[in-house]
Design an enzyme around this catalytic site. Structure first.
Site, PDB file in Angstrom:
ATOM      1  CB  CYS A  43     -11.785   2.806 -31.429  1.00 15.51           C
ATOM      2  SG  CYS A  43     -10.842   2.693 -32.937  1.00 15.51           S
ATOM      3  CD  GLU A  44     -13.051   2.064 -25.142  1.00 12.68           C
ATOM      4  OE1 GLU A  44     -13.668   2.802 -24.348  1.00 12.68           O
ATOM      5  OE2 GLU A  44     -13.197   0.844 -25.222  1.00 12.68           O
ATOM      6  CE1 TYR A  76      -7.743   1.657 -10.567  1.00 13.09           C
ATOM      7  CE2 TYR A  76      -5.629   1.855 -11.690  1.00 13.09           C
ATOM      8  CZ  TYR A  76      -6.592   1.082 -11.079  1.00 13.09           C
ATOM      9  OH  TYR A  76      -6.397  -0.270 -10.972  1.00 13.09           O
ATOM     10  CE1 TYR A 122      -0.808  -3.639  -8.792  1.00 14.38           C
ATOM     11  CE2 TYR A 122       0.168  -1.592  -7.995  1.00 14.38           C
ATOM     12  CZ  TYR A 122      -0.268  -2.871  -7.763  1.00 14.38           C
ATOM     13  OH  TYR A 122      -0.164  -3.411  -6.510  1.00 14.38           O
ATOM     14  CD  GLU A 155       0.374  -9.196   1.615  1.00 16.76           C
ATOM     15  OE1 GLU A 155      -0.468  -8.497   1.004  1.00 16.76           O
ATOM     16  OE2 GLU A 155       0.055 -10.205   2.261  1.00 16.76           O
ATOM     17  N   PRO A 156       4.788  -5.207  -0.295  1.00 14.27           N
ATOM     18  CG  PRO A 156       7.030  -4.519  -0.322  1.00 14.27           C
ATOM     19  CD  PRO A 156       6.085  -5.504   0.320  1.00 14.27           C
ATOM     20  N   GLY A 157       4.202  -3.675  -3.463  1.00 10.16           N
ATOM     21  CA  GLY A 157       4.246  -3.887  -4.910  1.00 10.16           C
ATOM     22  C   GLY A 157       4.742  -2.609  -5.569  1.00 10.16           C
ATOM     23  NE  ARG A 158       0.621   2.249  -6.064  1.00 10.07           N
ATOM     24  CZ  ARG A 158      -0.389   2.249  -6.939  1.00 10.07           C
ATOM     25  NH1 ARG A 158      -0.248   2.819  -8.109  1.00 10.07           N
ATOM     26  NH2 ARG A 158      -1.535   1.686  -6.617  1.00 10.07           N
ATOM     27  N   GLY A 208       0.759  -1.250   0.000  1.00  7.24           N
ATOM     28  CA  GLY A 208       0.000   0.000   0.000  1.00  7.24           C
ATOM     29  C   GLY A 208       0.781   1.285   0.000  1.00  7.24           C
TER      30      GLY A 208
HETATM   31  N1  LLP Z   1      -1.303  -7.077  -0.932  1.00 10.44           N
HETATM   32  C1  LLP Z   1      -2.559  -7.206  -1.371  1.00 10.44           C
HETATM   33  C2  LLP Z   1      -3.448  -8.152  -0.715  1.00 10.44           C
HETATM   34  C3  LLP Z   1      -3.007  -6.424  -2.455  1.00 10.44           C
HETATM   35  O1  LLP Z   1      -4.262  -6.556  -2.855  1.00 10.44           O
HETATM   36  C4  LLP Z   1      -2.133  -5.510  -3.071  1.00 10.44           C
HETATM   37  C5  LLP Z   1      -2.563  -4.696  -4.193  1.00 10.44           C
HETATM   38  C6  LLP Z   1      -0.811  -5.421  -2.582  1.00 10.44           C
HETATM   39  C7  LLP Z   1      -0.441  -6.209  -1.506  1.00 10.44           C
HETATM   40  C8  LLP Z   1       0.194  -4.477  -3.165  1.00 10.44           C
HETATM   41  O2  LLP Z   1      -0.169  -3.172  -2.978  1.00 10.44           O
HETATM   42  P1  LLP Z   1       0.840  -1.974  -3.337  1.00 10.44           P
HETATM   43  O3  LLP Z   1       2.007  -2.076  -2.394  1.00 10.44           O
HETATM   44  O4  LLP Z   1       1.252  -2.163  -4.734  1.00 10.44           O
HETATM   45  O5  LLP Z   1       0.038  -0.765  -3.123  1.00 10.44           O
HETATM   46  N2  LLP Z   1      -4.077  -1.436 -10.189  1.00 10.44           N
HETATM   47  C9  LLP Z   1      -4.048  -0.421  -9.154  1.00 10.44           C
HETATM   48  C10 LLP Z   1      -3.514  -0.967  -7.847  1.00 10.44           C
HETATM   49  C11 LLP Z   1      -4.265  -2.170  -7.343  1.00 10.44           C
HETATM   50  C12 LLP Z   1      -3.709  -2.740  -6.082  1.00 10.44           C
HETATM   51  C13 LLP Z   1      -4.270  -4.091  -5.814  1.00 10.44           C
HETATM   52  N3  LLP Z   1      -3.756  -4.719  -4.650  1.00 10.44           N
HETATM   53  C14 LLP Z   1      -3.236   0.769  -9.664  1.00 10.44           C
HETATM   54  O6  LLP Z   1      -2.783   0.744 -10.808  1.00 10.44           O
HETATM   55  O7  LLP Z   1      -3.098   1.764  -8.952  1.00 10.44           O
END
Ligand code: LLP
Length: 415
Positions: free
Chosen positions: A343-344, A316, A372, A273-276, A239
């Site tokens: 085409c949107e 978004y 993402y 659980e970092p992604g972004r 998050g």
């Molecule tokens: N853990 C869980 C259970 C999640 O659902 C997510 C993201 C993460 C970790 C990783 O979150 P982060 O650290 O990346 O914020 N497509 C959207 C973001 C969707 C996030 C979904 N869940 C975007 O492009 O902003």
């Protein structure tokens, strides 16, 4: 911090000029910086050094095998949400024993696969799912490691589509109902209670909601301990937001300072659980101008990347910074919409953006596309998906070749 910078008027990824990559592999192309990915991962690792911890990188953010492999080699664990993501982790050399399985709709076959591979934890989203996990584990003669994903009813203050911690969202188990479910789980011989989990949303820019959620979850941990239900770990989800323009962000160090102190008192292992935060600013989307046009008062720059390549602006209304790859200090500035060929009307990468004048053939970098970006790409309008490249110092590697037209109809048949 990232490793995309202008040198001698040319935008580089680490030591490689982006124009070199465009000339060799074409556009649109996703380009990731290894140094940036590693720097972000290490920043999180260092921030949590005060407690035993595991970084479970959220695969959905950027799931290219080479990216997963690079993170696995750093010692990363993984957060997955499907059998497909588990297969990617395994293929990339990731450790299933450091992998957690999230998601509201795990199918029985996916649960079975996770159990057979010995995942660290299944993060349970409902009473019904807990019952199904128990059944699947019983059928396999195994004991399923489970954590309940509790919904702490906290407003993450983010875009409604990516907020997950409110009671009205589909995610998690009402924190008030979790105690009873923990009792059930603890009494089952096919379940092993290992932890507790929450994830309140994505692109979070404030510390307060994250801490509020953790405090609520730790309150429950205390009650569980008093009932003799001891947990191994607390998983605080992902998050952390990143700067897409000039937003102030919560740094991993700040998060770590507040979280470690809280978690230490409970003797828990910490999972994040970092992604972004890891991948977001480690990637750009490189695209080339196809043409320009005016409609009424509006000026458009049409590029060869579209909403199928990067859906965040359309979905978004997300902001991504753009810059020409080759600087031209004499170019006049103009306010334009940067749009793709799909085409949107929602097919835009930027709206009303002030940019130096662009001509057909010019290259443009779209920043903040590592997370993402490609992972949400589609082939809408029968557009083969972009290539992906990983830059490593002065070297670069195609880590996913551009799709071909043949790839578009793979699996289809004529009758
Ligand atoms: N853990 C869980 C259970 C999640 O659902 C997510 C993201 C993460 C970790 C990783 O979150 P982060 O650290 O990346 O914020 N497509 C959207 C973001 C969707 C996030 C979904 N869940 C975007 O492009 O902003």
């Amino acid at each position: 911090m990232h490793h995309f910078a202008v040198r001698d008027g040319h935008l580089h990824a680490e030591d490689v000029a982006l124009a070199t990559i465009a000339d060799a592999v074409g556009t649109p192309t996703y380009i990731y910086s290894r140094a940036t990915l590693e720097r972000h991962w290490h920043a999180m690792d260092a921030a949590l050094a005060g407690v035993p911890h595991t970084i479970c990188y959220s695969v959905k953010a950027c799931s290219n095998l080479a990216v997963l492999q690079l993170l696995a080699r750093l010692g990363s664990g993984f957060d997955i949400v499907s059998a497909g993501e588990l297969a990617r982790v395994l293929r990339a050399g990731g450790d299933p024993a450091r992998t957690v399985f999230s998601g509201v709709g795990k199918r029985d076959d996916e649960i079975a696969l996770a159990l057979r591979h010995g995942l660290l934890s299944l993060n349970v989203e409902s009473a019904g799912e807990l019952a199904r996990i128990e059944q699947v584990a019983a059928a396999l003669g195994l004991r399923a490691p489970v954590s309940l994903r509790v919904n702490p009813d906290v407003d993450a203050g983010t875009h409604p589509y990516i907020a997950t911690g409110l009671r009205t969202s589909k995610f998690g188990i009402d924190i008030g109902a979790a105690l009873d479910l923990y009792r059930l789980a603890a009494a089952s011989k096919h379940l092993r209670v290992v932890g507790i989990d929450s994830h309140i949303g994505s692109q979070i820019l404030e510390l307060a909601p994250l801490i509020e959620a953790i405090d609520k979850v730790l309150g429950l941990v205390g009650r569980l301990a008093r009932e003799g239900i001891a947990l191994h770990h607390i998983d605080i989800g992902g998050g952390l937001g990143i700067a897409y323009r000039d937003e102030a962000t919560v740094t991993p160090a700040e998060l770590g300072r507040h979280v470690c102190e809280r978690v230490r008192g409970h003797g828990l292992h910490l999972i994040v659980e970092p992604g972004r935060m890891i991948a977001g600013n480690a990637g750009i989307l490189l695209t080339r101008v196809v043409g320009t046009k005016h409609n009424g008062a509006k000026a458009f720059v049409i590029v060869d990347a579209a909403m199928n390549d990067l859906i965040r602006p359309a979905l978004y209304d997300a902001f991504h910074a753009l810059a020409p790859v080759v600087a031209n200090s004499t170019a006049p500035w103009e306010v334009v919409d940067v749009v793709g060929p799909v085409c949107e009307s929602g097919d835009f990468l930027a709206r009303d953006r002030s940019l130096p004048h662009l001509d057909p053939g010019d290259l443009v970098a779209v920043f903040g596309c590592g997370a993402y970006g490609f992972s949400m790409a589609s082939t809408y309008n029968s557009r083969p998906r972009a290539a992906e490249v990983l830059v490593d110092g002065a070297a670069w590697h195609v880590i996913r070749r551009r799709e071909t037209v043949g790839d578009l109809w793979r699996g289809e048949r004529l009758l």
